[in-house]
Scaffold this motif. Structure first.
Motif, PDB file in Angstrom:
ATOM      1  N   GLN A 182       0.720  -1.211   0.034  1.00 28.33           N
ATOM      2  CA  GLN A 182       0.107  -0.017  -0.012  1.00 28.33           C
ATOM      3  C   GLN A 182       0.934   1.320  -0.037  1.00 28.33           C
ATOM      4  O   GLN A 182       0.376   2.247  -0.547  1.00 28.33           O
ATOM      5  CB  GLN A 182      -0.825  -0.066   1.099  1.00 28.33           C
ATOM      6  CG  GLN A 182      -1.963  -0.989   1.150  1.00 28.33           C
ATOM      7  CD  GLN A 182      -2.800  -0.950   2.413  1.00 28.33           C
ATOM      8  OE1 GLN A 182      -3.614   0.140   2.803  1.00 28.33           O
ATOM      9  NE2 GLN A 182      -2.775  -1.665   3.247  1.00 28.33           N
ATOM     10  N   GLY A 242      -5.874  -1.053   6.301  1.00 31.00           N
ATOM     11  CA  GLY A 242      -5.758  -0.211   5.389  1.00 31.00           C
ATOM     12  C   GLY A 242      -5.040   1.001   5.760  1.00 31.00           C
ATOM     13  O   GLY A 242      -5.335   1.586   6.620  1.00 31.00           O
ATOM     14  N   LEU A 280      -6.980   4.341   6.163  1.00 31.80           N
ATOM     15  CA  LEU A 280      -8.334   4.420   6.363  1.00 31.80           C
ATOM     16  C   LEU A 280      -8.241   5.251   7.632  1.00 31.80           C
ATOM     17  O   LEU A 280      -7.303   5.415   8.452  1.00 31.80           O
ATOM     18  CB  LEU A 280      -8.850   2.994   6.609  1.00 31.80           C
ATOM     19  CG  LEU A 280      -8.824   2.206   5.353  1.00 31.80           C
ATOM     20  CD1 LEU A 280      -9.623   0.726   5.935  1.00 31.80           C
ATOM     21  CD2 LEU A 280     -10.003   2.806   4.499  1.00 31.80           C
ATOM     22  N   ARG A 337      -8.201   8.242  -1.967  1.00 37.22           N
ATOM     23  CA  ARG A 337      -8.776   6.793  -2.634  1.00 37.22           C
ATOM     24  C   ARG A 337      -7.808   6.190  -3.685  1.00 37.22           C
ATOM     25  O   ARG A 337      -7.023   6.934  -4.333  1.00 37.22           O
ATOM     26  CB  ARG A 337     -10.021   7.173  -3.615  1.00 37.22           C
ATOM     27  CG  ARG A 337     -11.325   7.739  -2.650  1.00 37.22           C
ATOM     28  CD  ARG A 337     -12.437   7.701  -3.505  1.00 37.22           C
ATOM     29  NE  ARG A 337     -12.360   8.274  -4.777  1.00 37.22           N
ATOM     30  CZ  ARG A 337     -13.401   8.058  -5.658  1.00 37.22           C
ATOM     31  NH1 ARG A 337     -14.568   7.365  -5.590  1.00 37.22           N
ATOM     32  NH2 ARG A 337     -13.192   8.590  -7.161  1.00 37.22           N
ATOM     33  N   LEU A 377      -9.277  -7.202  -1.808  1.00 35.86           N
ATOM     34  CA  LEU A 377      -9.186  -7.331  -0.551  1.00 35.86           C
ATOM     35  C   LEU A 377      -9.501  -8.615   0.159  1.00 35.86           C
ATOM     36  O   LEU A 377     -10.811  -9.047  -0.182  1.00 35.86           O
ATOM     37  CB  LEU A 377      -9.808  -6.214   0.178  1.00 35.86           C
ATOM     38  CG  LEU A 377      -9.876  -4.837  -0.553  1.00 35.86           C
ATOM     39  CD1 LEU A 377     -10.728  -4.032   0.143  1.00 35.86           C
ATOM     40  CD2 LEU A 377      -8.450  -4.388  -0.504  1.00 35.86           C
ATOM     41  N   SER A 391     -12.792  -3.437   8.933  1.00 41.54           N
ATOM     42  CA  SER A 391     -12.168  -2.275   8.010  1.00 41.54           C
ATOM     43  C   SER A 391     -12.168  -2.502   6.680  1.00 41.54           C
ATOM     44  O   SER A 391     -12.343  -1.671   5.740  1.00 41.54           O
ATOM     45  CB  SER A 391     -10.834  -1.926   8.394  1.00 41.54           C
ATOM     46  OG  SER A 391     -10.023  -3.118   8.143  1.00 41.54           O
ATOM     47  N   MET A 392     -12.311  -3.952   6.103  1.00 46.62           N
ATOM     48  CA  MET A 392     -12.051  -4.187   4.659  1.00 46.62           C
ATOM     49  C   MET A 392     -13.608  -3.733   3.958  1.00 46.62           C
ATOM     50  O   MET A 392     -13.443  -3.325   2.937  1.00 46.62           O
ATOM     51  CB  MET A 392     -11.879  -5.577   4.486  1.00 46.62           C
ATOM     52  CG  MET A 392     -10.317  -5.695   4.561  1.00 46.62           C
ATOM     53  SD  MET A 392      -9.731  -7.366   4.025  1.00 46.62           S
ATOM     54  CE  MET A 392      -7.989  -7.163   3.754  1.00 46.62           C
ATOM     55  N   TRP A 452     -13.290  -0.094   3.372  1.00 41.80           N
ATOM     56  CA  TRP A 452     -12.019   0.000   2.419  1.00 41.80           C
ATOM     57  C   TRP A 452     -12.846  -0.276   1.066  1.00 41.80           C
ATOM     58  O   TRP A 452     -12.368   0.660   0.125  1.00 41.80           O
ATOM     59  CB  TRP A 452     -10.720  -1.028   2.614  1.00 41.80           C
ATOM     60  CG  TRP A 452      -9.577  -0.989   1.752  1.00 41.80           C
ATOM     61  CD1 TRP A 452      -9.397  -0.122   0.627  1.00 41.80           C
ATOM     62  CD2 TRP A 452      -8.505  -1.580   2.105  1.00 41.80           C
ATOM     63  NE1 TRP A 452      -8.174  -0.546   0.209  1.00 41.80           N
ATOM     64  CE2 TRP A 452      -7.476  -1.348   1.131  1.00 41.80           C
ATOM     65  CE3 TRP A 452      -8.094  -2.493   3.196  1.00 41.80           C
ATOM     66  CZ2 TRP A 452      -6.254  -1.609   1.347  1.00 41.80           C
ATOM     67  CZ3 TRP A 452      -6.868  -2.830   3.105  1.00 41.80           C
ATOM     68  CH2 TRP A 452      -5.756  -2.697   1.976  1.00 41.80           C
ATOM     69  N   GLU A 453     -13.483  -1.423   0.866  1.00 39.12           N
ATOM     70  CA  GLU A 453     -13.956  -1.522  -0.295  1.00 39.12           C
ATOM     71  C   GLU A 453     -15.051  -0.319  -0.833  1.00 39.12           C
ATOM     72  O   GLU A 453     -15.095  -0.154  -2.191  1.00 39.12           O
ATOM     73  CB  GLU A 453     -14.978  -3.057  -0.083  1.00 39.12           C
ATOM     74  CG  GLU A 453     -15.646  -3.242  -1.614  1.00 39.12           C
ATOM     75  CD  GLU A 453     -16.623  -4.500  -1.326  1.00 39.12           C
ATOM     76  OE1 GLU A 453     -16.657  -5.451  -2.115  1.00 39.12           O
ATOM     77  OE2 GLU A 453     -17.049  -4.477  -0.299  1.00 39.12           O
ATOM     78  N   ARG A 497     -14.969   2.552  -0.257  1.00 36.88           N
ATOM     79  CA  ARG A 497     -13.898   4.007  -0.350  1.00 36.88           C
ATOM     80  C   ARG A 497     -13.463   4.085  -1.908  1.00 36.88           C
ATOM     81  O   ARG A 497     -13.773   4.906  -2.379  1.00 36.88           O
ATOM     82  CB  ARG A 497     -12.851   4.109   0.780  1.00 36.88           C
ATOM     83  CG  ARG A 497     -12.248   5.377   0.492  1.00 36.88           C
ATOM     84  CD  ARG A 497     -10.760   5.210   1.330  1.00 36.88           C
ATOM     85  NE  ARG A 497     -10.019   4.426   0.516  1.00 36.88           N
ATOM     86  CZ  ARG A 497      -8.680   4.302   0.900  1.00 36.88           C
ATOM     87  NH1 ARG A 497      -8.388   4.974   2.083  1.00 36.88           N
ATOM     88  NH2 ARG A 497      -7.707   3.337   0.203  1.00 36.88           N
ATOM     89  N   ASP A 498     -13.117   2.740  -2.090  1.00 37.57           N
ATOM     90  CA  ASP A 498     -12.296   2.693  -3.404  1.00 37.57           C
ATOM     91  C   ASP A 498     -13.045   2.194  -4.541  1.00 37.57           C
ATOM     92  O   ASP A 498     -13.464   1.143  -4.498  1.00 37.57           O
ATOM     93  CB  ASP A 498     -10.918   1.894  -3.169  1.00 37.57           C
ATOM     94  CG  ASP A 498     -10.011   2.560  -2.358  1.00 37.57           C
ATOM     95  OD1 ASP A 498     -10.111   3.687  -2.016  1.00 37.57           O
ATOM     96  OD2 ASP A 498      -9.017   1.848  -1.942  1.00 37.57           O
ATOM     97  N   HIS A 550     -14.077  -6.885  -2.122  1.00 44.49           N
ATOM     98  CA  HIS A 550     -13.730  -7.581  -0.926  1.00 44.49           C
ATOM     99  C   HIS A 550     -14.110  -9.015  -0.813  1.00 44.49           C
ATOM    100  O   HIS A 550     -15.449  -9.356  -1.169  1.00 44.49           O
ATOM    101  CB  HIS A 550     -14.289  -6.891   0.232  1.00 44.49           C
ATOM    102  CG  HIS A 550     -14.117  -7.465   1.636  1.00 44.49           C
ATOM    103  ND1 HIS A 550     -15.225  -7.510   2.657  1.00 44.49           N
ATOM    104  CD2 HIS A 550     -13.126  -8.348   2.363  1.00 44.49           C
ATOM    105  CE1 HIS A 550     -14.814  -8.212   3.727  1.00 44.49           C
ATOM    106  NE2 HIS A 550     -13.379  -8.614   3.360  1.00 44.49           N
TER     107      HIS A 550
END
Length: 279
Positions: free
Chosen positions: A106, A126, A129, A202, A209, A223-224, A227-228, A230-231, A236
């Motif tokens: 990352q 992340g 995040l 982003r 993920l 968190s994943m 994360w999914e 957000r981007d 995921h």
């Protein structure tokens, strides 16, 4: 298929890495987790090398990249990987990282997005995040505790939490026992230091993920999905019947998921490679 062993002299450490494969897909770089080594990826070599050029390596202070004679930092490890890519003539690659390897990957995405075709992150936080107040307190407590935690107990707990497969747990114990205590503490503390929330940031690259169904380490379960969302190009997946080292606990699911992901984004063919590789 047996990857070819290579070395690269870097400040304070000789880095050991392996290359193989001759497929037409985008190059894949595989980075292991904290205290482990390149053998983490043995269940992936044949499947990935059939379609892609692959690079595996032992991060400084790990595996055959011992001894490490300089202070360990995630930034130094990131620069090592970029140096390997330069040495191999790889302009852009798919970065696949487990735990620490995902954090390191990352950081390359964040600082050098032009070097990355896609990101596959397995069982890792992340880096960018947001963190809750509770998560910040817990992270600070881990950093304070690590220098005083008994090394043997740390290794045993890591092995139990890493896998459901007894053979994989033994691999974790054997590999972690080779590390020096200063490097072990520095590596684990660096994973906390890798967390730097970036509001508004982003990742615009394809991302896969993954986390093991039974992975109880970190905050991946909560968190994943964040994360999914957000981007825009993130997906995921939960690896069934697997813990933290899900690629070893359930390699068939993991391998299939990664190869399908790369195919969906055109990274398994010359047209989708986006790289400049010298033979």
């Amino acid at each position: 298929m047996t990857p070819r062993h290579r070395t690269l002299r870097r400040p304070g450490c000789e880095i050991h890495y392996w290359t193989g494969g001759s497929g037409d897909g985008a190059p894949i770089v595989l980075t292991h987790g904290a205290t482990l080594d390149h053998r983490t990826w043995e269940p992936q070599i044949e499947a990935f090398a059939a379609r892609h050029r692959i690079v595996l390596w032992d991060v400084r202070g790990h595996g055959r990249s011992i001894p490490n004679r300089s202070a360990w930092s995630l930034r130094a490890a990131m620069d090592d990987l970029l140096a390997i890519l330069d040495e191999e003539g790889v302009e852009r690659a798919v970065l696949v990282g487990q735990s620490m390897g995902g954090n390191l990957s990352q950081e390359i995405v964040h600082h050098h997005p032009g070097r990355v075709s896609a990101l596959v992150a397995l069982g890792c936080a992340g880096n960018t995040l947001p963190l809750s107040r509770r998560e910040r307190i817990q992270a600070a407590a881990v950093v304070r505790m690590l220098p005083w935690y008994p090394r043997g107990a740390l290794i045993r707990q890591e092995a139990r939490a890493s896998a459901r497969n007894p053979r994989v747990r033994e691999y974790v114990r054997e590999t972690a026992a080779r590390m020096s205590r200063p490097d072990m503490v520095a590596v684990m503390a660096s994973l906390v230091g890798a967390l730097h929330p970036e509001p508004g940031y982003r990742i615009e690259l394809p991302e896969l993920l993954l986390r093991g169904e039974h992975d109880r380490l970190g905050n991946f379960r909560t968190s994943m999905p964040v994360w999914e969302r957000r981007d825009p190009l993130a997906c995921h997946l939960v690896v069934p019947d697997a813990a933290h080292l899900a690629n070893q606990d359930n390699p068939d699911f993991f391998n299939g998921a990664v190869l399908r992901f790369l195919a969906e984004h055109g990274l398994d063919s010359p047209k989708g490679r986006h790289d400049d590789v010298e033979s």
